[in-house]
Write an enzyme that holds these catalytic residues in place. Structure first.
Site, short mmCIF file in Angstrom:
data_model
loop_
_atom_site.label_atom_id
_atom_site.label_comp_id
_atom_site.label_asym_id
_atom_site.label_seq_id
_atom_site.Cartn_x
_atom_site.Cartn_y
_atom_site.Cartn_z
CE LYS A 296 -1.03 6.54 -1.88
NZ LYS A 296 -2.04 6.64 -0.84
N GLY B 119 0.80 -1.22 0.00
CA GLY B 119 0.00 0.00 0.00
C GLY B 119 0.83 1.27 0.00
CB SER B 120 0.01 4.54 1.51
OG SER B 120 -1.36 4.31 1.34
N GLY B 121 2.97 2.98 1.45
CA GLY B 121 4.42 3.17 1.60
C GLY B 121 5.08 3.37 0.25
#
Lengths: 579, 149
Positions: A281, A277-279
């Protein structure tokens, strides 16, 4: 009588010659003997006094030597993590047993786990040697000795002993009955540990037992609080790649690997691959900045959910407006990052992620280290989803290595578990703290690690990571004085035919102190459930971020990181991060 | 002359024999001592290894944490307690007393020796206790019951 006398007189002359001959012969013989003995005597004196003859040493009685079985494993400060001990095993020589019935009864009373009937049949068997029980505890051995039964004997066998219990199970692994490594370091370094020449030298790991304990305890606490199925934690030195802590929960007792479940043996930190997930980004933003696709003033419209093919990309923390790049990162906008990833382009994204080491097994010295799962195709949809961390499954260690590279000045350094003396001389005496740090940085700069992003982009990434903690989703990871920067990640777990909304994988990966990064800390929770206190939230910001904060709060002082007060003035603050 | 030589040789042989016997005997003694020492070194190494393992087992961080919570009034160090450099210390607040009372301990400091005997850790005085029982006791964890929470 007289004849004899007469004869004596008469033949005196002949007799004399005969005696002379005999005497001469004897003298010759004696001379020869004298020469012979003289030579021997000279040789004795020569051997005994003049020559240095090395006498063959008498054989030292063969005795059980402590340094025969397998070398020890110790942590970076020399604390024993795995060692070999001689443990007694009990056997019986039935021919020496006087009363099998009595012997079996007494023995059964002392070792209640054994069956009386089996014991009796063993005692009565006509053989010379029958095992009764392998690997007794000292207490059991003492009790058996106290029985005073004839025919019972002990044989000593080497056994691998892990004094730290389940704390390092996934790092150390375990061995089989014959002491052969089956998992973890024990397996990776099986030959090294069993090498007779290196038996007395322990294998020094980079693990810090204190840090390991703190990480394990904090993870367990949060795991219980949020009824998570599992958790993983990592602490890595971003300058040298040394792993100070590697935790996977639930854990198991390496002493009894047979009793552990498959789930407990599974190393979630390096063996498990997840869509984190967002890691991710952080990678997308770094990539966009590196390729000059956007700068910090630029941004994307995140008003409307993004529709691609049959998918809709939503924001979890929707602001429904135009967002600048720092805002996209801090508020973790899927829409913004997806658009950014498309702007960079799939090919460049693939190259970038490959440079970040996300397409290969990590170099860490664990046989379990898993290969990432790449998407079958890399179209526009994949570019978008991988931009915010879905569609590419990597291990938590991959993410820690990647974030370390983003923050340490752009060098990708592989994680290692083996301490190389000399790389990190901080404990060296005779250096002031400042000198030690300079030395350490000089040595770490010297490494041949690949430069994956520029120094400038790395600095910007440090600021963005700090921003995400100060004003974004990772605010619970903040610790007074230690200036944590990091990124939360909350991913829905994939299952056959889609994603499960309820089953999350919540993570936080942080770096501290962010202005001069030293350690990367990561916490991942597998399927945490929301609680009333967190408004039924179980996202990374509510579970993993506070855990990492608590870990940093406790390990910061231990690792000798000087706390620094952060100035409230934004201008000074910018200068602080600018360094 | 011959008789003299023979008796000299006999005396020499006896002296040499005694000498050789003594050298051989002392060598054997040394050899035995050497073996004994070598054996003892190995035994000691084994014991050191066991003791190191025991030390590592007894100083498990989890156990120490529990024991320190039970017996000590100390808690983990925090960043706020560390001053990196003297010049990072803030200025004294205006109006604060200079050279005033530093410590404000209200509790009286003990001046007399406590009358009751200080309880020490249990020692092994019981004759019945064997070396293995002692080891077993050492290996078993100290059970903390009814600790202060």
């Amino acid at each position: 009588m007289s004849g004899r006398v007469h004869g004596h007189i008469s033949i005196e002359g002949e007799k004399k010659t005969a005696i002379d001959v005999a005497r001469t012969r004897m003298m010759i013989a004696m001379t020869l003997f004298a020469i012979g003995f003289g030579v021997l005597g000279v040789r004795v004196v020569d051997l005994g006094m003049l020559q240095k003859v090395v006498e063959p040493r008498q054989r030292v009685i063969a005795r059980h030597n402590a340094f025969t079985g397998r070398a020890d494993v110790v942590d970076r400060h020399g604390r024993v993590l795995a060692t070999n001990l001689a443990t007694p095993s009990l056997y019986v020589n039935p021919r020496q047993v006087m009363d099998p019935m009595e012997a079996a009864q007494k023995l059964q009373a002392v070792l209640p786990e054994l069956k009386f009937r089996d014991l009796l049949s063993k005692m009565k068997s006509g053989r010379h040697f029958v095992w009764i029980k392998r690997k007794l505890t000292p207490e059991q051995q003492w009790k058996v000795n106290r029985l005073g039964l004839p025919g019972l004997h002990f044989q000593y066998e080497e056994e691998r002993f892990y004094p730290q219990g389940d704390l390092l199970a996934h790092v150390l692994g375990y061995v089989d009955v014959d002491g052969k490594g089956l998992a973890g370091i024990e397996r990776y370094y099986d030959e090294r540990l069993a090498d007779p020449a290196l038996m007395a030298d322990p294998l020094v790991l980079t693990i810090d037992l204190r840090v390991q304990n703190i990480v394990a305890m904090e993870l367990a606490k949060t795991m219980q609080l949020f009824s998570a199925r599992g958790a993983a934690g990592l602490v890595m030195d971003v300058q040298t790649g040394e792993v100070l802590s590697l935790v996977s929960l639930p854990s198991f007792d390496p002493q009894k690997p047979g009793t552990a479940t498959k789930d407990a043996k599974f190393n979630r930190a390096v063996q498990g691959v997840y869509e984190l997930g967002s890691g991710f980004k952080a990678f997308t933003v770094a990539m966009a900045l590196e390729h000059d696709v956007v700068d910090l003033e630029g941004g994307y419209d995140a008003t409307e959910p993004l529709k691609v093919a049959r998918f809709t990309i939503n924001d979890d923390h929707a602001k429904e407006r135009w967002l600048s790049v720092p805002e996209i990162f801090a508020y973790s906008s899927n829409i913004g990052t997806a658009k950014m990833a498309v702007d960079v382009g799939g090919d460049k994204q693939r190259d970038f992620l490959q440079k970040m080491g996300l397409f290969n097994r990590s170099d860490i010295e664990l046989p379990e280290a898993a290969h990432p799962i790449l998407p079958r195709q890399w179209g526009e949809v994949e570019t978008m989803t991988i931009g915010y961390g879905h569609g590419l499954a990597v291990s938590p260690l991959h993410l820690v290595e990647g974030i370390s590279a983003l923050s340490n000045g752009g060098r990708h350094i592989s994680a290692t578990l083996i301490r190389d003396e000399g790389v990190d001389d901080r404990e060296a005496r005779g250096f002031s703290a400042g000198e030690q740090l300079t030395r350490y940085l000089a040595i770490s700069q010297d490494s041949t690690a690949a430069q994956v992003i520029s120094e400038k982009t790395s600095k910007t990434m440090r600021q963005l990571l700090r921003l995400a903690v100060q004003h974004g989703t990772g605010s619970m990871a903040d610790v007074d004085g230690y200036r944590v920067g990091g990124k939360t990640g909350t991913a829905e777990k994939a299952s056959a035919g889609g994603y499960r909304r309820k089953d999350l994988l919540s993570s936080f990966v942080g770096v501290f102190p962010v202005d001069r990064p030293r350690y990367a800390v990561m916490a991942v929770f597998d399927e945490p459930r929301g609680r009333e206190e967190t408004f039924w939230n179980a996202s990374g910001g509510w579970t993993a971020a506070p855990t990492v904060g608590e870990i940093v709060r406790k390990i910061g002082p231990l690792l000798g990181i000087a706390p620094r007060e952060e100035r409230e003035n934004p201008l000074r603050q910018a200068m602080l991060i600018e360094d | 002359m011959t008789r003299f030589m023979v008796s000299l040789l006999v005396v020499f042989a006896i002296v040499a024999g005694v000498f050789v016997y003594r050298v051989k005997n002392s060598t054997e003694l040394l050899e035995r001592r050497h073996q004994q020492l070598a054996r003892q070194i190995i035994d000691d190494q084994n014991a050191i290894k066991v003791l190191k393992a025991e030390l590592a087992y007894l100083s498990r961080p989890a156990r120490l944490t529990r024991l320190s919570a039970r017996f000590l009034t100390l808690s983990s160090m925090e960043g706020g307690q560390i001053v990196a450099a003297v010049n990072e210390l803030g200025m004294r607040a205006p109006g604060s007393p200079r050279g005033g009372v530093v410590d404000e301990f209200k509790a009286p400091l003990p001046r007399l020796r406590p009358k009751t005997k200080v309880q020490t850790a249990p020692s092994f005085t019981d004759e019945d206790i064997g070396p293995y029982e002692r080891q077993a006791w050492l290996m078993s964890d100290i059970k903390v019951t009814g600790g202060m929470q």
